[in-house]
Design an enzyme around this catalytic site. Structure first.
Site, mmCIF file in Angstrom:
data_model
loop_
_atom_site.group_PDB
_atom_site.id
_atom_site.type_symbol
_atom_site.label_atom_id
_atom_site.label_comp_id
_atom_site.label_asym_id
_atom_site.label_seq_id
_atom_site.Cartn_x
_atom_site.Cartn_y
_atom_site.Cartn_z
ATOM 1 N N SER A 153 0.858 -1.189 0.000
ATOM 2 C CA SER A 153 0.000 0.000 0.000
ATOM 3 C C SER A 153 0.893 1.238 0.000
ATOM 4 O O SER A 153 2.033 1.175 0.484
ATOM 5 C CB SER A 153 -0.852 -0.021 1.275
ATOM 6 O OG SER A 153 -1.344 1.261 1.558
ATOM 7 N N TYR A 166 -0.527 -1.189 10.397
ATOM 8 C CA TYR A 166 -0.805 -1.525 8.993
ATOM 9 C C TYR A 166 0.366 -1.120 8.097
ATOM 10 O O TYR A 166 0.837 -1.909 7.263
ATOM 11 C CB TYR A 166 -2.093 -0.816 8.557
ATOM 12 C CG TYR A 166 -2.483 -1.014 7.112
ATOM 13 C CD1 TYR A 166 -3.130 -2.168 6.692
ATOM 14 C CD2 TYR A 166 -2.221 -0.027 6.149
ATOM 15 C CE1 TYR A 166 -3.501 -2.347 5.360
ATOM 16 C CE2 TYR A 166 -2.589 -0.195 4.822
ATOM 17 C CZ TYR A 166 -3.233 -1.357 4.431
ATOM 18 O OH TYR A 166 -3.600 -1.527 3.110
ATOM 19 N N LYS A 170 2.750 -3.460 5.859
ATOM 20 C CA LYS A 170 2.830 -3.300 4.399
ATOM 21 C C LYS A 170 4.264 -2.984 3.953
ATOM 22 O O LYS A 170 4.645 -3.296 2.820
ATOM 23 C CB LYS A 170 1.849 -2.222 3.928
ATOM 24 C CG LYS A 170 0.371 -2.665 3.976
ATOM 25 C CD LYS A 170 0.116 -3.919 3.155
ATOM 26 C CE LYS A 170 -1.343 -4.126 2.788
ATOM 27 N NZ LYS A 170 -1.588 -5.444 2.152
HETATM 28 N N1 LIG Z 1 -8.785 -0.564 -1.054
HETATM 29 C C1 LIG Z 1 -7.703 0.182 -0.949
HETATM 30 O O1 LIG Z 1 -7.769 1.416 -1.098
HETATM 31 C C2 LIG Z 1 -6.373 -0.443 -0.678
HETATM 32 C C3 LIG Z 1 -5.232 0.382 -0.705
HETATM 33 C C4 LIG Z 1 -3.995 -0.173 -0.495
HETATM 34 C C5 LIG Z 1 -3.861 -1.531 -0.248
HETATM 35 N N2 LIG Z 1 -4.972 -2.310 -0.185
HETATM 36 C C6 LIG Z 1 -4.780 -3.720 0.091
HETATM 37 O O2 LIG Z 1 -5.421 -4.489 -0.909
HETATM 38 C C7 LIG Z 1 -5.806 -5.758 -0.355
HETATM 39 C C8 LIG Z 1 -7.276 -6.014 -0.671
HETATM 40 O O3 LIG Z 1 -8.063 -5.010 -0.043
HETATM 41 P P1 LIG Z 1 -9.556 -4.648 -0.496
HETATM 42 O O4 LIG Z 1 -9.624 -3.176 -0.560
HETATM 43 O O5 LIG Z 1 -9.971 -5.464 -1.657
HETATM 44 O O6 LIG Z 1 -10.345 -5.099 0.821
HETATM 45 P P2 LIG Z 1 -11.727 -5.924 0.981
HETATM 46 O O7 LIG Z 1 -12.084 -5.800 2.404
HETATM 47 O O8 LIG Z 1 -12.697 -5.479 -0.038
HETATM 48 O O9 LIG Z 1 -11.281 -7.429 0.626
HETATM 49 C C9 LIG Z 1 -10.289 -8.078 1.386
HETATM 50 C C10 LIG Z 1 -10.666 -9.547 1.552
HETATM 51 O O10 LIG Z 1 -9.632 -10.173 2.354
HETATM 52 C C11 LIG Z 1 -10.269 -11.115 3.213
HETATM 53 N N3 LIG Z 1 -9.427 -11.408 4.364
HETATM 54 C C12 LIG Z 1 -9.103 -10.578 5.399
HETATM 55 N N4 LIG Z 1 -8.347 -11.222 6.287
HETATM 56 C C13 LIG Z 1 -8.175 -12.498 5.823
HETATM 57 C C14 LIG Z 1 -7.498 -13.639 6.298
HETATM 58 N N5 LIG Z 1 -6.856 -13.621 7.480
HETATM 59 N N6 LIG Z 1 -7.505 -14.782 5.557
HETATM 60 C C15 LIG Z 1 -8.176 -14.815 4.369
HETATM 61 N N7 LIG Z 1 -8.855 -13.756 3.882
HETATM 62 C C16 LIG Z 1 -8.857 -12.614 4.590
HETATM 63 C C17 LIG Z 1 -11.566 -10.428 3.608
HETATM 64 O O11 LIG Z 1 -12.534 -11.371 4.076
HETATM 65 C C18 LIG Z 1 -11.978 -9.740 2.305
HETATM 66 O O12 LIG Z 1 -12.866 -10.543 1.546
HETATM 67 C C19 LIG Z 1 -5.490 -5.683 1.135
HETATM 68 O O13 LIG Z 1 -4.244 -6.305 1.390
HETATM 69 C C20 LIG Z 1 -5.397 -4.198 1.392
HETATM 70 O O14 LIG Z 1 -4.591 -3.884 2.514
HETATM 71 C C21 LIG Z 1 -6.209 -1.806 -0.412
#
Ligand SMILES: NC(=O)c1ccc[n+]([C@@H]2O[C@H](COP(=O)([O-])OP(=O)(O)OC[C@H]3O[C@@H](n4cnc5c(N)ncnc54)[C@H](O)[C@@H]3O)[C@@H](O)[C@H]2O)c1
Length: 276
Positions: A153, A166, A170
Site C-alpha cells: 500500500s 498496517y 505493508k
Molecule cells: N482498497 C484500498 O484502497 C487499498 C489500498 C492499499 C492496499 N490495499 C490492500 O489491498 C488488499 C485487498 O483489499 P480490499 O480493498 O480489496 O479489501 P476488501 O475488504 O474489499 O477485501 C479483502 C478480503 O480479504 C479477506 N481477508 C481478510 N483477512 C483475511 C485472512 N486472514 N484470511 C483470508 N482472507 C482474509 C476479507 O474477508 C476480504 O474478503 C489488502 O491487502 C489491502 O490492505 C487496499
C-alpha cells in the site's frame, strides 16, 4: 481469441482475500486470461457465491476458504493447487484489512493482527510455495517463469497517520518481496509487489457521521472515508479519480504475464498518480 492464445493459459494461480474487492477482481482477471485459480478467503459464504458465478462464466476457479494467518491454510492452498491442477505458477498475496487508530492507542493485539495478516500470512504461503518452486526448477521448460505478486500500500511506502501497524506490515511486504526476488531468481520465479493507492472497495467506502464497520474473525473494525477525504484523494491523484478494483487487478496481471519476466524485486505503485 482461442483458449490456448490466452496469456495465462495453462497457468495455475492462488489468490488470497478473493471473496470481494480487489481479490475478487484479480481472480476474474487471471481466470479470464486462462489461468486455473484457487481462490481463498475467510468469508466462506461470499467466496462460494463469487466462485459459483465465475464458474458459470466458464472460468476455472476453485474456492478454498480459510484464514491465511494459519499455517494449515497455506499448506492446503498449495497442496490443492498441485492435486487439482498439477502445478503452481502464480501466487497473489492479497488478503488483508485495516485496523486504524492513533499510534498511542494501538494495542498489542492490533499490532500483531496487522503483522499476522499482511506479513506472516504471505510469508507462510510463500514458504510453502517455495518448496514446490525449488523442486520444479530442474524440470521447468526454459524461459517460462513463475510469478509472485505481493500486495502492499502507499501507506507502507509513505506512511499514513493512524496506520502504524498496517503501514509497518505493508512495509514488511516490500522487504519480503525484495529478499525473495534475490533468493528465487535461481528457481525461475519473479517476486514483485503492487502498492495500491485509493481503490474503491469497502475499505474506503464513503460514510457520513459514523464509519462503516467490517467484521473480521468476530471483531468489528471501522473502515471508510468521509466524502471530504475521498474528494481530497481524488484531487491528489494525477488521473483525478479513485481506482476501481479492476484497475488494481490489471496492475497485478501485468506482473503475472511473460512480458514482465525481466522485472523482479520491484514495487509497482498503482495509485492513479497519487502525489504524496
Ligand atoms: N482498497 C484500498 O484502497 C487499498 C489500498 C492499499 C492496499 N490495499 C490492500 O489491498 C488488499 C485487498 O483489499 P480490499 O480493498 O480489496 O479489501 P476488501 O475488504 O474489499 O477485501 C479483502 C478480503 O480479504 C479477506 N481477508 C481478510 N483477512 C483475511 C485472512 N486472514 N484470511 C483470508 N482472507 C482474509 C476479507 O474477508 C476480504 O474478503 C489488502 O491487502 C489491502 O490492505 C487496499
Amino acid at each position: 481469441m482461442t483458449a490456448q492464445s490466452l496469456k495465462l493459459a495453462g497457468r495455475v494461480a492462488i489468490v488470497t482475500g478473493a471473496a470481494r474487492g480487489i481479490g475478487r477482481s484479480i481472480v476474474q482477471k487471471l481466470a479470464n486470461e486462462g489461468a486455473q485459480v484457487i481462490a481463498n478467503d475467510l468469508d466462506a459464504a461470499l467466496l462460494a457465491e463469487g466462485v459459483d458465478k465465475q464458474t458459470q462464466q466458464g472460468l476455472t476457479v476453485h474456492a478454498l476458504a480459510g484464514n491465511i494467518t494459519e499455517q494449515a491454510t497455506a499448506e492446503a492452498l498449495v497442496s490443492t493447487a498441485l492435486e487439482r491442477y498439477g502445478d503452481l505458477h502464480i501466487v497473489v498475496n492479497n488478503a488483508g484489512y485495516i485496523w486504524n487508530s492513533a499510534a498511542v492507542k494501538h494495542t498489542d493485539e492490533q499490532w500483531h493482527a496487522m503483522l499476522d495478516v499482511h506479513a506472516t500470512g504471505p510469508f507462510r504461503l510463500l514458504r510453502e510455495a517455495g518448496h514446490h518452486f525449488r523442486q520444479q526448477v530442474s524440470t521447468d521448460p526454459p524461459g517460462r517463469l513463475r510469478k509472485v505478486v505481493n500486495i502492499s500500500s502507499i501507506s507502507g511506502i509513505y506512511g499514513a497517520a493512524t496506520q502504524v501497524a498496517y503501514s509497518s506490515a505493508k512495509a514488511a511486504v516490500v522487504g519480503m518481496t525484495k529478499t525473495l526476488a534475490r533468493e528465487w531468481g535461481r528457481y525461475h520465479v519473479t517476486v514483485n509487489c503492487v502498492a495500491f493507492g485509493y481503490i474503491d472497495t469497502r475499505l474506503i467506502e464513503p460514510f457520513e457521521d459514523q464509519p462503516n464497520r467490517v467484521t473480521i474473525k468476530d471483531r468489528d473494525h471501522p473502515v471508510g472515508l468521509t466524502a471530504a477525504q475521498r474528494e481530497s484523494a481524488r484531487e491528489m491523484a494525477a488521473l483525478g479519480r479513485l481506482g476501481r478494483p479492476e484497475d488494481a487487478a490489471n496492475a497485478v496481471y501485468l506482473l503475472c504475464i511473460p512480458e514482465s519476466d525481466f522485472i523482479t524485486g520491484e514495487v509497482l505503485v498503482a495509485s492513479g498518480g497519487l502525489m504524496n
